[in-house]
Design a protein around this motif. Structure first.
Motif, PDB file in Angstrom:
ATOM      1  N   LEU A  10       0.756  -1.033  -0.165  1.00 26.25           N
ATOM      2  CA  LEU A  10       0.007  -0.124  -0.058  1.00 26.25           C
ATOM      3  C   LEU A  10       0.818   1.311  -0.034  1.00 26.25           C
ATOM      4  N   ALA A  11       1.827   1.221   0.783  1.00 24.36           N
ATOM      5  CA  ALA A  11       2.851   2.263   0.958  1.00 24.36           C
ATOM      6  C   ALA A  11       3.419   2.513  -0.252  1.00 24.36           C
ATOM      7  N   ALA A  12       4.139   1.731  -0.848  1.00 21.03           N
ATOM      8  CA  ALA A  12       4.442   1.656  -2.209  1.00 21.03           C
ATOM      9  C   ALA A  12       3.710   2.080  -3.507  1.00 21.03           C
ATOM     10  N   SER A  13       2.479   1.624  -3.546  1.00 21.25           N
ATOM     11  CA  SER A  13       1.473   1.975  -4.449  1.00 21.25           C
ATOM     12  C   SER A  13       1.175   3.538  -4.312  1.00 21.25           C
ATOM     13  N   ILE A  14       0.969   3.971  -3.160  1.00 19.73           N
ATOM     14  CA  ILE A  14       0.693   5.590  -2.717  1.00 19.73           C
ATOM     15  C   ILE A  14       1.814   6.272  -3.194  1.00 19.73           C
ATOM     16  N   GLY A  15       3.115   5.875  -2.893  1.00 19.68           N
ATOM     17  CA  GLY A  15       4.242   6.619  -3.539  1.00 19.68           C
ATOM     18  C   GLY A  15       4.571   6.609  -4.862  1.00 19.68           C
ATOM     19  N   LEU A  16       4.116   5.379  -5.550  1.00 14.72           N
ATOM     20  CA  LEU A  16       4.050   5.561  -6.932  1.00 14.72           C
ATOM     21  C   LEU A  16       2.955   6.224  -7.899  1.00 14.72           C
ATOM     22  N   PHE A  17       1.823   6.460  -6.930  1.00 19.21           N
ATOM     23  CA  PHE A  17       0.986   7.302  -7.494  1.00 19.21           C
ATOM     24  C   PHE A  17       1.235   8.927  -7.698  1.00 19.21           C
ATOM     25  N   ALA A  18       2.013   9.150  -6.818  1.00 17.26           N
ATOM     26  CA  ALA A  18       2.842  10.651  -7.035  1.00 17.26           C
ATOM     27  C   ALA A  18       4.099  10.800  -7.198  1.00 17.26           C
ATOM     28  N   SER A  19       4.545   9.631  -8.167  1.00 18.73           N
ATOM     29  CA  SER A  19       5.999   9.585  -8.539  1.00 18.73           C
ATOM     30  C   SER A  19       6.404  10.484  -9.910  1.00 18.73           C
ATOM     31  N   PHE A  20       7.283  10.202 -10.200  1.00 16.84           N
ATOM     32  CA  PHE A  20       7.888  10.790 -11.507  1.00 16.84           C
ATOM     33  C   PHE A  20       7.047  10.576 -12.888  1.00 16.84           C
ATOM     34  N   GLY A  21       6.725   9.340 -12.931  1.00 17.08           N
ATOM     35  CA  GLY A  21       6.024   8.919 -14.159  1.00 17.08           C
ATOM     36  C   GLY A  21       4.703   9.808 -14.129  1.00 17.08           C
ATOM     37  N   PRO A  22       3.763   9.318 -13.161  1.00 13.71           N
ATOM     38  CA  PRO A  22       2.171  10.068 -13.412  1.00 13.71           C
ATOM     39  C   PRO A  22       2.397  11.601 -13.402  1.00 13.71           C
ATOM     40  N   ILE A  23       3.307  12.117 -12.618  1.00 15.32           N
ATOM     41  CA  ILE A  23       3.160  13.610 -12.594  1.00 15.32           C
ATOM     42  C   ILE A  23       4.176  14.314 -13.714  1.00 15.32           C
ATOM     43  N   VAL A  24       5.305  13.819 -13.989  1.00 16.28           N
ATOM     44  CA  VAL A  24       6.224  14.680 -15.059  1.00 16.28           C
ATOM     45  C   VAL A  24       5.574  13.984 -16.227  1.00 16.28           C
ATOM     46  N   SER A  25       5.404  12.798 -16.579  1.00 15.67           N
ATOM     47  CA  SER A  25       5.264  11.901 -17.949  1.00 15.67           C
ATOM     48  C   SER A  25       3.709  12.365 -18.268  1.00 15.67           C
ATOM     49  N   PHE A  26       2.859  12.440 -17.525  1.00 17.09           N
ATOM     50  CA  PHE A  26       1.292  12.338 -17.997  1.00 17.09           C
ATOM     51  C   PHE A  26       0.720  13.821 -17.745  1.00 17.09           C
ATOM     52  N   THR A  27       1.293  14.801 -17.051  1.00 14.97           N
ATOM     53  CA  THR A  27       0.968  16.072 -16.842  1.00 14.97           C
ATOM     54  C   THR A  27       1.656  16.997 -17.731  1.00 14.97           C
ATOM     55  N   PHE A  28       2.793  16.626 -18.096  1.00 14.82           N
ATOM     56  CA  PHE A  28       3.749  17.536 -19.017  1.00 14.82           C
ATOM     57  C   PHE A  28       2.809  18.295 -20.168  1.00 14.82           C
ATOM     58  N   GLY A  29       2.047  17.333 -20.793  1.00 14.46           N
ATOM     59  CA  GLY A  29       1.441  17.953 -22.107  1.00 14.46           C
ATOM     60  C   GLY A  29       0.448  19.037 -21.672  1.00 14.46           C
ATOM     61  N   VAL A  30      -0.080  18.889 -20.266  1.00 15.23           N
ATOM     62  CA  VAL A  30      -0.903  19.953 -19.816  1.00 15.23           C
ATOM     63  C   VAL A  30      -0.652  21.356 -19.868  1.00 15.23           C
ATOM     64  N   PHE A  31       0.742  21.416 -19.420  1.00 15.26           N
ATOM     65  CA  PHE A  31       1.274  22.511 -19.098  1.00 15.26           C
ATOM     66  C   PHE A  31       1.802  23.111 -20.386  1.00 15.26           C
ATOM     67  N   ILE A  32       2.013  22.572 -21.542  1.00 16.26           N
ATOM     68  CA  ILE A  32       2.687  23.151 -22.619  1.00 16.26           C
ATOM     69  C   ILE A  32       2.055  24.556 -23.122  1.00 16.26           C
TER      70      ILE A  32
END
Length: 432
Positions: free
Chosen positions: A12-34
């Motif tokens: 559970l802790a690892a899943s929460i950590g990965l929820f707000a990790s580099f992949g979801p935040i950087v990779s999947f929100t980058f286009g929203v900020f362009i």
């Protein structure tokens, strides 16, 4: 009432950590900020996108080092400071005034992002679980899938309400105030540190040291052919699925599909990623992992073939789902195969190199697709190349030998050498 094995709290802790990790935040929100960045600074989209490429390159280059730090100091000592610095980097983006500031912060986030990525978390989960390792890894990666689904819409809502600077500030604050307390409170590097055994089995003190020392050192693993078979396969599959993901919407719109349907197909691909992670984890504990990989990769190949043949509408949705299943399965399979073939002695270091190959494939695939379309005016040639890549990946999985059964490195090396010899002498292999 039976007490819940503490390893599931670690998941559970690892899943929460990965929820707000580099992949979801950087990779999947980058286009929203362009778009808002381009409006405020008059930067070109290519100039802005270069920051993302720089961050991904830094992530790939630093992942092996992150793995070695995890093996040496433990995952918690890597995850917590890396997560703090990652959150501070996001908050720092709210202060950007020049393009070089933007590049510098994204490079630094790529540098520390490996500490928030699957490498340290997979190391911990692999130590807590043996018989249920596949399921535990799959449930851990659910956090990434949920983050990929949630973060783009969340970031967009923040930008619409408060602007892009405040959006970065909120994202960074969320990482620090939510992830760090949960991971700090629940994550533990190994069951032995709490007087427990993997999977909740009765403690076996005489085997603790054996469990810790099982497997290959990094330098030894890099000389074993099985490692390179895995790394090449991971690179090829990653390039294929990321290339298809990035270009799915424009490809379908070029074929007359409405923007709404194209967006729905992309969302379906993301949903399939989440399904693929859980289903893969369940199957890995019950079936021979290379065969599980071959099955999912075969499904991805069918999906790519449908896209290559000009799929639209219902067939396009089917192809997106199949590609998404393969994308969801790959990260689970990488960690599981590394743990089974090379043990846990230097798992973080070895997995760090394998994960770097996965990231580099994710960079190469979309680029190859874009260049192929620019030069040929169609998607058929790059998709045809991806079909060949998937066939090679399936072949590499088929060449893997059985899991090593012994406790030491000698048997691992011996099995891997036999596999390599079989790959070099197909005629001898086929005559057996």
């Amino acid at each position: 009432m039976r007490k819940i094995f503490y390893g599931w709290w670690v998941v559970l802790a690892a899943s929460i950590g990965l929820f707000a990790s580099f992949g979801p935040i950087v990779s999947f929100t980058f286009g929203v900020f362009i778009a808002p960045l381009s409006r405020e600074f008059s930067w070109g989209r290519g100039e802005i996108s270069a920051a993302f490429s720089l961050a991904m390159l830094m992530l790939a280059l630093c992942s092996p080092a992150v793995g070695r730090l995890v093996d040496q100091f433990g995952a918690r000592r890597v995850i917590l400071p890396a997560t703090f610095l990652f959150g501070m980097g996001l908050m720092g983006l709210s202060l950007v005034r020049a393009l070089w500031h933007f590049y510098l912060i994204y490079a630094l986030m790529g540098l520390v992002g490996g500490g928030t990525a699957p490498v340290p978390y997979s190391t911990v989960i692999s130590r807590w679980f043996d018989r249920r390792r596949g399921l535990a890894l799959g449930l851990m990666m659910v956090g990434t899938g949920l983050g990929m689904f949630f973060m783009p819409s969340f970031a967009h809502a923040l930008i619409e309400r408060w602007g892009w600077r405040q959006a970065y500030l909120v994202l960074g604050t969320m990482v620090i105030l939510i992830t760090i307390p949960v991971v700090g409170a629940l994550l533990r590097d190994s069951p032995q540190a709490m007087g427990l055994s993997p999977d909740g089995r009765p403690p076996q003190p005489q085997r603790r040291e054996e469990q810790k020392d099982d497997g290959l050192e990094l330098a030894h693993a890099l000389r074993v052919p099985t490692f390179w078979l895995l790394v090449v396969a991971f690179f090829l599959v990653s390039a294929t699925v990321h290339g298809c993901l990035t270009h799915l919407a424009p490809m379908l719109m070029d074929r007359g599909v409405s923007p709404q349907e194209a967006a729905q197909a992309t969302s379906l691909l993301g949903g399939a990623v989440l399904i693929g992670r859980v289903v893969t984890g369940y199957l890995l504990d019950r079936l021979y992992a290379p065969r599980v990989a071959m099955g999912f990769f075969a499904g991805t190949t069918i999906g790519v073939f449908l896209l290559w043949s000009g799929a639209t509408h219902e067939l396009a949705f089917a192809s997106a789902f199949l590609v998404g299943l393969g994308m969801g399965a790959e990260v689970d399979i990488i960690a599981y195969l590394v743990s089974r073939y090379f043990g846990l002695r230097a798992f973080g270091s070895i997995y760090g190199y394998a994960f770097a190959a996965y990231i580099l494939g994710g960079l190469a695939g979309p680029l190859a697709m874009g260049v192929g379309v620019d030069r040929t005016g169609a998607y058929q040639w790059p998709l045809g190349s991806f079909l060949i890549a998937m066939a090679l990946a399936i072949g590499l999985m088929w060449r893997l030998g059985p899991y090593p059964r012994g406790e030491g490195a000698r048997e691992v090396e011996a099995i891997s050498r036999r596999v390599w010899e079989r790959a070099e002498m197909p005629s001898a292999d086929s005559s057996q």
